[in-house]
Design a protein around this motif. Structure first.
Motif, PDB file in Angstrom:
ATOM      1  N   ILE A 148       0.716 -22.491  54.519  1.00 27.42           N
ATOM      2  CA  ILE A 148       2.198 -22.598  53.842  1.00 27.42           C
ATOM      3  C   ILE A 148       2.221 -22.924  52.539  1.00 27.42           C
ATOM      4  O   ILE A 148       3.174 -22.647  51.727  1.00 27.42           O
ATOM      5  N   ASN A 149       1.096 -23.448  52.079  1.00 27.22           N
ATOM      6  CA  ASN A 149       1.236 -23.797  50.393  1.00 27.22           C
ATOM      7  C   ASN A 149       0.155 -22.940  49.626  1.00 27.22           C
ATOM      8  O   ASN A 149      -0.473 -23.284  48.448  1.00 27.22           O
ATOM      9  N   ALA A 150      -0.100 -21.768  50.392  1.00 26.77           N
ATOM     10  CA  ALA A 150      -1.125 -20.976  49.364  1.00 26.77           C
ATOM     11  C   ALA A 150      -0.191 -19.595  48.820  1.00 26.77           C
ATOM     12  O   ALA A 150       0.835 -19.103  49.399  1.00 26.77           O
ATOM     13  N   THR A 151      -0.584 -19.482  47.614  1.00 27.24           N
ATOM     14  CA  THR A 151       0.182 -18.438  46.784  1.00 27.24           C
ATOM     15  C   THR A 151      -0.833 -17.332  46.452  1.00 27.24           C
ATOM     16  O   THR A 151      -1.750 -17.664  45.818  1.00 27.24           O
ATOM     17  N   VAL A 152      -0.589 -16.315  47.004  1.00 26.96           N
ATOM     18  CA  VAL A 152      -1.741 -15.173  46.588  1.00 26.96           C
ATOM     19  C   VAL A 152      -1.359 -13.994  45.747  1.00 26.96           C
ATOM     20  O   VAL A 152      -0.179 -13.583  45.858  1.00 26.96           O
ATOM     21  N   PHE A 203       0.200 -31.714  46.742  1.00 25.59           N
ATOM     22  CA  PHE A 203       0.460 -32.366  47.959  1.00 25.59           C
ATOM     23  C   PHE A 203       1.905 -32.535  48.027  1.00 25.59           C
ATOM     24  O   PHE A 203       2.556 -32.164  49.316  1.00 25.59           O
ATOM     25  N   GLU A 204       2.407 -32.975  47.061  1.00 27.00           N
ATOM     26  CA  GLU A 204       3.903 -33.258  47.218  1.00 27.00           C
ATOM     27  C   GLU A 204       4.655 -31.955  47.103  1.00 27.00           C
ATOM     28  O   GLU A 204       5.710 -31.832  48.087  1.00 27.00           O
ATOM     29  N   THR A 205       4.411 -30.922  46.582  1.00 27.51           N
ATOM     30  CA  THR A 205       5.113 -29.596  46.761  1.00 27.51           C
ATOM     31  C   THR A 205       4.608 -28.831  48.486  1.00 27.51           C
ATOM     32  O   THR A 205       5.511 -28.496  49.095  1.00 27.51           O
ATOM     33  N   LEU A 239       2.041 -36.987  55.519  1.00 28.94           N
ATOM     34  CA  LEU A 239       2.890 -35.697  56.085  1.00 28.94           C
ATOM     35  C   LEU A 239       3.655 -36.183  57.266  1.00 28.94           C
ATOM     36  O   LEU A 239       4.814 -35.841  57.318  1.00 28.94           O
ATOM     37  N   ALA A 240       3.171 -36.726  58.278  1.00 28.67           N
ATOM     38  CA  ALA A 240       3.710 -37.273  59.202  1.00 28.67           C
ATOM     39  C   ALA A 240       5.001 -38.118  59.158  1.00 28.67           C
ATOM     40  O   ALA A 240       5.902 -37.978  59.696  1.00 28.67           O
ATOM     41  N   GLN A 241       4.780 -39.148  58.458  1.00 33.69           N
ATOM     42  CA  GLN A 241       5.792 -40.117  58.024  1.00 33.69           C
ATOM     43  C   GLN A 241       6.787 -39.697  56.944  1.00 33.69           C
ATOM     44  O   GLN A 241       7.949 -40.218  56.952  1.00 33.69           O
ATOM     45  N   SER A 242       6.552 -38.606  56.232  1.00 31.71           N
ATOM     46  CA  SER A 242       7.283 -37.927  55.234  1.00 31.71           C
ATOM     47  C   SER A 242       8.497 -36.781  55.758  1.00 31.71           C
ATOM     48  O   SER A 242       9.003 -36.297  54.973  1.00 31.71           O
TER      49      SER A 242
END
Length: 536
Positions: A148-152, A203-205, A239-242
Motif C-alpha cells: 500500500i505504501n509503494a510508489t513506482v 511509517f507515519e504515512t 499499526l494495530a493500535q493506531s
C-alpha cells in the motif's frame, strides 16, 4: 479481555499423522475467546453462525529451497485437512525471494504458485531483484504482490505490478488483504534500480494509507481485513493500535517467532476497541503458521488459535524436488561432513563456523590477504553428510558478485565497529563481520578490543584498534553488497574507488571449488576467530 477455554482437539485442525514424519504432532495452542468493547458487540444478529477461517501463513523464507520443498508438504496436508465449513487461505508476508540470482528467484516465485498463495507482501529482499527481472516474475505469478505504501515510477518495468490490496472471496465470504512494505527499504537494499524507482513511504504515512484502504474496503461491505506486513513487530503493534478495522496482521522482517495468542504481546486492541491478532513465523522457512479464527456477523474475531508448525517435521518429496530441479538442474556433490558443531543460536552476533568455511574459500580461491563476509549473509548450516551445490546455495544464497578491493586498517576497523552496533540493535542487525586472515575480540556491547592480521605464513600482526592506519592496506575479497555500502559497513557508493578486480560470480561458486580441495571427510570446528567477551 481473554477467557481461557478448552483447547481445540488435535484432529479438528491437524488430522491424524499431521507432522509426524520426524517429530510428534505439533501441539495446538489454546483457543481463546476474545471480547471487544461491549458497544462493538451489540447487534441484532448474534445468533448467526460464526465464520470460521484458517490461514496458513509464512514469511522471510529467504530463498531457502529445501525448506520450500518441506513447506510444500505442509501445504498439501493443510489442503487435505477435513475442516468442514472453514474458509482456508494461504498468505505470505514478504522476503520469500532472496538475492539476485534469477534462477533461484524463479524457484521462489514458482513455489508461491505451486502452493496456491493468493498474496505476498513486498519485502526488502524482493527488491534484490532488479525491476526488469522482478517484472518478468510478476508476469508469471498467480498471486498478487502487495504494498500500500509503494510508489513506482511510471517508467519502471514494475509500474502497475504492485497492488495495494485484493479482495479474496471464499464460500461467499469476502476478505480484504492489504500489503505493507518496510519503511526502511532504502537501508536494507543495496544500491540498484529497485530503490531508485520504487519508493516506500515512511511509517507515519503508511499508517494513514492503511487506514484509508481499510475504510474503502469497509465501505464495500468487507468486514474481515488482513494486513500482510513486512514492517517488523514494533511497527505492527503500532499499526494495530493506531487504526480501526484491521483484524489480523501477518508480520515479517524482524524474524520473530510468535507462538500462541497472548494479550499485549500479539493480541492488541484497535482504536475502536476491537481485537487485532499479530503473528510472525520466524525466518528461513523453519516454521509456518496456521491461524484459526472465528468471526461474528460484524467481522469481529471472537475465537482464535495460533499454531506454529516446524517444517523439518516434513520430508522433501520427490515431486517437490523434481519441480525445483527442473529449474535449477541436478546438484553436484562437492564434499562430505564427518562431524560439525551446532550453528550459533544468534547467528548475527556470534562467530559462525559455517561462515568461516565460506570466507576461507573466498580468500583461498582469490589469493587475497583477507576476506570479509557479513554474518547476515549466512542462512544455513553444513550438517553431517554430503554437501552438494544446492546446500551451498542454501547456506549462502544471495548471489552477489565477488570482487577484490584494497582496504586500509581504518576502513576495516570502522566496518567492524558498524557490525558491533548490532549488539545494541533490536534484531541484532546488520550483524558482525566474519574474516579470513583476521581475528578480533569484541565485547557483548559491541566494543572492539583487539584485531589481528594473520599473514599467509601464519604470523600474527597486531593492529591498533584505537589508532588504525590509513596507509597500511590489505587486498580483500568481498561481495558487491558489502563494497557498495550495503548495511552501511562502508560508505554507500555505486562505484567505490578501492576496487581492483570484479568477477561475474558469487561466493557459492568459490565455496564449492574450495570444499572439493579440502581433505575428505571434513570436520567442522569453531576456531573463535571472532571472540565475544563480557563487557566490564
Amino acid at each position: 479481555m481473554i477467557n481461557s477455554v478448552n483447547q481445540y482437539r488435535v484432529n479438528n485442525y491437524f488430522p491424524a499423522g499431521y507432522g509426524v514424519q520426524k517429530t510428534q504432532n505439533p501441539i495446538p495452542q489454546k483457543e481463546v475467546q476474545v471480547q471487544s468493547k461491549p458497544a462493538s458487540l451489540s447487534n441484532d444478529n448474534l445468533n448467526l453462525q460464526p465464520v470460521k477461517t484458517s490461514i496458513l501463513y509464512m514469511n522471510d523464507i529467504h530463498g531457502k529451497m529445501t525448506n520450500m520443498e518441506r513447506i510444500y508438504s505442509v501445504v498439501k496436508q493443510f489442503d487435505n485437512a477435513n475442516m468442514p465449513g472453514t474458509d482456508k487461505m494461504k498468505l505470505a508476508s514478504g522476503d520469500v525471494i532472496l538475492g539476485a540470482n534469477f534462477i533461484s528467484n524463479q524457484v521462489a516465485n514458482n513455489f508461491l504458485n505451486w502452493i496456491g498463495v493468493s498474496a505476498n507482501a513486498l519485502g526488502n529482499h524482493e527488491l534484490d531483484v532488479v525491476p526488469k527481472n522482478l517484472a518478468v516474475l510478476m508476469d508469471k505469478a498467480n498471486y498478487k504482490l502487495l504494498a500500500i505504501n509503494a510508489t513506482v515510477d511510471p517508467s519502471s518495468p514494475m509500474a502497475g505490478k504492485i497492488g495495494k490490496s485484493i479482495v479474496q472471496e471464499i464460500n461467499g465470504q469476502k476478505y480484504g488483504i492489504i500489503g505493507v512494505a518496510p519503511s526502511d527499504m532504502a537501508e536494507r537494499v543495496k544500491l540498484n534500480d529497485s530503490v531508485k524507482n520504487i519508493k516506500i513511504d515512511d511509517f507515519e504515512t503508511t499508517v494513514k494509507k492503511v487506514q484509508d484502504e481499510v475504510n474503502r474496503l469497509q465501505s464495500e461491505g468487507i468486514n474481515k481485513i488482513v494486513v500482510l506486513s513486512h514492517s517488523g513487530l514494533k511497527h505492527d503493534k503500532n499499526l494495530a493500535q493506531s487504526t480501526s478495522g484491521i483484524d489480523v496482521i501477518l508480520g515479517a522482517h524482524t524474524h520473530d517467532l510468535i507462538s500462541g495468542i497472548e494479550k499485549d504481546k500479539n493480541l492488541l486492541m484497535s482504536k475502536s476497541g476491537e481485537p487485532v491478532i499479530i503473528t510472525q513465523a520466524g525466518k528461513d522457512g523453519e516454521n509456518v503458521g496456521i491461524l484459526n479464527l472465528e468471526f461474528d456477523s460484524k467481522g469481529v474475531i471472537t475465537k482464535a488459535q495460533n499454531n506454529l508448525v516446524k517444517t523439518r517435521a516434513y520430508n522433501r518429496t520427490l515431486e517437490s524436488r523434481a519441480a525445483v530441479e527442473s529449474i535449477i538442474g541436478k546438484p553436484e556433490v562437492v564434499g562430505t561432513v564427518a562431524s560439525t558443531v551446532e550453528p550459533p543460536k544468534e547467528r548475527l552476533i556470534e562467530n559462525n563456523p559455517d561462515a568461516d568455511i565460506v570466507v576461507d574459500a573466498m580468500r583461498s580461491e582469490l589469493g587475497t590477504d583477507i576476506a570479509i563476509l557479513n554474518a547476515g549473509n549466512i542462512r544455513g548450516h553444513f550438517g553431517v553428510g554430503k554437501i552438494d551445490s544446492r546446500l551451498v546455495n542454501d547456506v549462502t544464497p544471495f548471489e552477489d558478485k565477488i570482487l577484490i578491493g584494497e582496504l586500509s586498517e581504518k576502513d576495516i576497523v570502522d566496518a567492524i565497529n558498524v557490525g558491533g552496533k548490532s549488539f545494541l540493535h533490536s534484531g541484532h542487525k546488520p550483524g558482525i563481520l566474519i574474516f579470513s586472515g583476521m581475528r578480533y575480540t569484541m565485547t557483548d556491547k559491541g566494543e572492539l578490543k583487539s584485531l589481528t592480521f594473520i599473514d599467509k605464513s601464519g604470523v600474527e600482526h597486531q593492529i591498533d584498534v584505537n589508532n588504525p592506519s590509513t596507509e597500511r592496506k590489505f587486498t580483500a575479497a568481498m561481495d558487491d553488497f558489502f563494497a557498495m555500502g550495503g548495511d552501511n559497513y562502508l560508505p554507500s557508493n555505486e562505484n567505490p574507488d578501492f576496487i581492483i578486480k570484479k568477477f561475474d560470480f558469487d561466493k557459492n561458486k568459490l565455496t564449492c571449488n574450495y570444499i572439493k580441495k579440502l581433505p575428505q571427510p571434513m570436520h567442522i570446528t569453531n576456531d573463535e576467530r571472532v571472540k565475544i567477551v563480557p563487557s566490564n
